[in-house]
Design a protein around this motif. Structure first.
Motif, PDB file in Angstrom:
ATOM      1  N   CYS A 313       0.825  -1.224   0.000  1.00 29.23           N
ATOM      2  CA  CYS A 313       0.000   0.000   0.000  1.00 29.23           C
ATOM      3  C   CYS A 313       0.852   1.265   0.000  1.00 29.23           C
ATOM      4  CB  CYS A 313      -0.898  -0.022   1.238  1.00 29.23           C
ATOM      5  SG  CYS A 313      -1.871   1.475   1.423  1.00 29.23           S
ATOM      6  N   ILE A 314       0.452   2.236  -0.841  1.00 28.78           N
ATOM      7  CA  ILE A 314       1.163   3.519  -0.872  1.00 28.78           C
ATOM      8  C   ILE A 314       0.284   4.639  -0.294  1.00 28.78           C
ATOM      9  CG2 ILE A 314       2.772   2.932  -2.722  1.00 28.78           C
ATOM     10  CD1 ILE A 314       0.864   4.371  -4.691  1.00 28.78           C
ATOM     11  N   CYS A 316      -2.756   5.901  -0.941  1.00 31.75           N
ATOM     12  CA  CYS A 316      -3.295   6.895  -1.867  1.00 31.75           C
ATOM     13  C   CYS A 316      -4.739   7.245  -1.534  1.00 31.75           C
ATOM     14  CB  CYS A 316      -3.214   6.369  -3.291  1.00 31.75           C
ATOM     15  SG  CYS A 316      -4.369   5.030  -3.621  1.00 31.75           S
ATOM     16  N   GLY A 317      -5.425   6.380  -0.796  1.00 30.94           N
ATOM     17  CA  GLY A 317      -6.800   6.666  -0.387  1.00 30.94           C
ATOM     18  C   GLY A 317      -7.848   6.299  -1.431  1.00 30.94           C
ATOM     19  N   CYS A 319      -8.977   3.474  -2.385  1.00 30.86           N
ATOM     20  CA  CYS A 319      -9.913   2.415  -1.957  1.00 30.86           C
ATOM     21  C   CYS A 319     -10.984   2.973  -1.019  1.00 30.86           C
ATOM     22  CB  CYS A 319      -9.176   1.240  -1.335  1.00 30.86           C
ATOM     23  SG  CYS A 319      -8.177   1.632   0.093  1.00 30.86           S
ATOM     24  N   CYS A 373      -7.324   0.091  -6.749  1.00 33.29           N
ATOM     25  CA  CYS A 373      -6.019   0.165  -6.088  1.00 33.29           C
ATOM     26  C   CYS A 373      -4.895   0.210  -7.130  1.00 33.29           C
ATOM     27  CB  CYS A 373      -5.829  -1.041  -5.169  1.00 33.29           C
ATOM     28  SG  CYS A 373      -4.200  -1.052  -4.411  1.00 33.29           S
ATOM     29  N   PRO A 374      -4.015   1.205  -7.034  1.00 39.17           N
ATOM     30  CA  PRO A 374      -2.939   1.283  -8.033  1.00 39.17           C
ATOM     31  C   PRO A 374      -1.976   0.104  -7.951  1.00 39.17           C
ATOM     32  CG  PRO A 374      -2.582   2.863  -6.263  1.00 39.17           C
ATOM     33  CD  PRO A 374      -3.951   2.303  -6.071  1.00 39.17           C
TER      34      PRO A 374
HETATM   35  S1  SF4 Z   1      -6.081   1.976  -2.975  1.00 38.60           S
HETATM   36 FE1  SF4 Z   1      -4.418   0.509  -2.588  1.00 38.60          FE
HETATM   37  S2  SF4 Z   1      -2.583   1.763  -2.381  1.00 38.60           S
HETATM   38 FE2  SF4 Z   1      -4.337   3.153  -2.185  1.00 38.60          FE
HETATM   39  S3  SF4 Z   1      -4.743   3.277   0.037  1.00 38.60           S
HETATM   40 FE3  SF4 Z   1      -6.041   1.642  -0.746  1.00 38.60          FE
HETATM   41  S4  SF4 Z   1      -4.836  -0.236  -0.525  1.00 38.60           S
HETATM   42 FE4  SF4 Z   1      -3.423   1.482  -0.316  1.00 38.60          FE
END
Ligand code: SF4
Length: 477
Positions: A313-314, A316-317, A319, A373-374
């Motif tokens: 996970c980076i 990014c928010g 999700c 999710c990227p």
């Molecule tokens: S979309 Fe993926 S990378 Fe971004 S916060 Fe959620 S789990 Fe983390």
């Protein structure tokens, strides 16, 4: 404290459901979804998929050699004149920062947004020591004045309307009530500028840390991160240990994914890179630079083959913005630092599953989080793993109610065989009749009523799909 709050998930969620102001705020998340989709369309689906694939490969490689890259990072930060502290727990990280602040006579700390510092809970501890702490990201500043935790990883005050912020500023800062956004940001800028000049220590997070050079990268839109890291005489950066990337080339891949996924921007207004403190021939920068690398449960995640993927996970928010549960109940319902689908996975590991037992169930398992999710993190799979751990007894104190158990058993029996499935759908279509209104079930009696209290449900078709299909086949023959 975390335990009490996460156990209140259902009550907090109920409160949010009944709050029209919060529901209106959640609708504002649409902006993030649209911006992200436009940014990906502009990048091109093929190019985006290639970036995702590359990022996953880099992350997995880094996690497999984490000790090597963290060692390399520490060596290079120290070579550049900085100090590195590896903290096993949030407590250790806090002790390091507090001890440093005491030894150096720090009276004011300015902070830029950092989820790891929220995880540490350093803000309250600084204040307990009589050290002023000022959040300098506008959203974080608003929630600090409101004495609230951040609501969203990327937009901490997204739940506040401009009228509420105007009221808050008037009450807490003693300024006239100004309810337009440029006016409000001007007030915050004026107040915070003095704090930057006064501060002895600046704290930032680290979106990424480059092992090959010992460089910390932070991504902001307000420039406050740059002020926190250059104006005070001491700069402390805190990061989760999974944030290391091997090289500058790798950093480029992650920056492209992060900014597009988080805010739909090609690049944020500021991408700041720091390597150690100010050199002798440099005019700007801190006299001291400290990097605190936090474990706090991440080793447990790394050692768990089922949940390890969450370390990709980076933050990014994306999700959160896609999740039908988060966008309905909001960030405070999750009760701890990380909310939404990623919070529902990492919080139980970090604070212990028994303390956050509702969170893995705070999902419809629709898969929207994985789709956006990227890093293509399979969050639904991990939520199922955590649910399984609870229901199979690895966590003793989940209290499945009798009704819940009976309903799951009935569902299991009904889908086990084709004949039982057909019978169950027929019975459901018959029993639901008194409650169907224009094809929807808007109210159901207890114990099913909990479902329809906040949403409706499509009615079971009066004629099953299979029989309609058969009829269609006959007609078209
Ligand atoms: S979309 Fe993926 S990378 Fe971004 S916060 Fe959620 S789990 Fe983390």
């Amino acid at each position: 404290m975390a335990e009490i709050k996460t156990r209140q998930f259902k009550q907090s969620a109920e409160r949010a459901l009944r709050d029209p102001q919060l529901q209106a705020a959640h609708a504002r998340l649409e902006h993030f979804r649209t911006a992200r989709a436009a940014a990906i369309a502009e990048t091109g689906q093929e190019q985006w998929a290639a970036l995702q694939k590359e990022a996953r490969a880099i992350k997995w490689h880094t996690l497999e050699h984490l000790d090597h890259y963290l060692g390399q990072l520490a060596t290079n930060v120290e070579r550049a004149g900085g100090k590195v502290f590896f903290a096993s727990t949030a407590h250790e990280a806090n002790e390091y920062v507090l001890d440093l602040a005491r030894r150096k006579g720090v009276r004011t700390v300015v902070k830029s947004k950092s989820m790891v510092s929220e995880e540490m809970g350093i803000a309250e501890l600084l204040e307990k020591q009589g050290i002023r702490r000022v959040e300098t990201d506008l959203g974080e500043y608003i929630v600090q004045l409101a004495h609230e935790p951040p609501y969203h990883i990327v937009a901490p005050a997204v739940h506040k309307s401009k009228e509420q912020v105007a009221e808050l500023f008037a009450k807490e800062l003693g300024v006239p009530r100004v309810a337009d956004i440029p006016g409000l940001t001007a007030i915050a800028r004026q107040t915070l500028r003095q704090e930057f000049l006064r501060a002895d220590m600046g704290m930032t997070g680290a979106n990424f840390a480059v092992a090959e050079s010992g460089t910390i990268a932070i991504v902001t839109n307000e420039g406050n991160g740059r002020m926190c890291s250059t104006l005070p005489r001491i700069h402390v950066a805190t990061m989760g240990m999974e944030r290391v990337v091997p090289s500058f080339r790798d950093l480029g891949v992650f920056l492209k994914l992060l900014t597009r996924s988080a805010t739909g921007q090609r690049i944020t207004s500021y991408v700041s890179l720091f390597s150690g403190p100010r050199r002798r021939d440099e005019e700007d920068g801190p006299e001291e630079f400290h990097l605190v690398i936090l474990d706090n449960g991440r080793s447990r995640l790394l050692g768990d083959p089922e949940l390890r993927e969450s370390l990709l996970c980076i933050r990014c928010g994306a999700c959160l913005n896609a999740c039908p549960v988060y966008t309905t109940v909001g960030g405070h319902a999750y009760g701890w630092v990380y909310s939404g689908p990623i919070g529902a996975v990492v919080t139980p590991v970090m604070i212990g599953l028994p303390k956050a037992r509702d969170l893995p169930f705070a999902s419809t398992l629709c898969g929207a989080c994985k789709d956006v999710c990227p890093l293509k993190i399979d969050l639904p799979r991990m939520l199922l793993t955590l649910r399984r751990e609870q229901t199979q007894g690895r966590v003793q104190n989940r209290t499945n109610t009798l009704t819940e158990g009976l309903l799951i058993r009935a569902w299991y029996l009904s889908v086990r065989f084709a004949w039982s499935y057909r019978l169950a759908t027929r019975l459901a279509s018959w029993f639901q009749r008194p409650f169907v209104r224009r094809g929807r079930l808007r109210w159901l009696p207890p114990p099913l009523g909990a479902w329809t209290r906040a949403r409706d449900f499509p009615a079971v078709a009066s004629r099953p799909f299979r029989s309609r299909w058969k009829k269609l086949e006959k007609e078209t023959r």
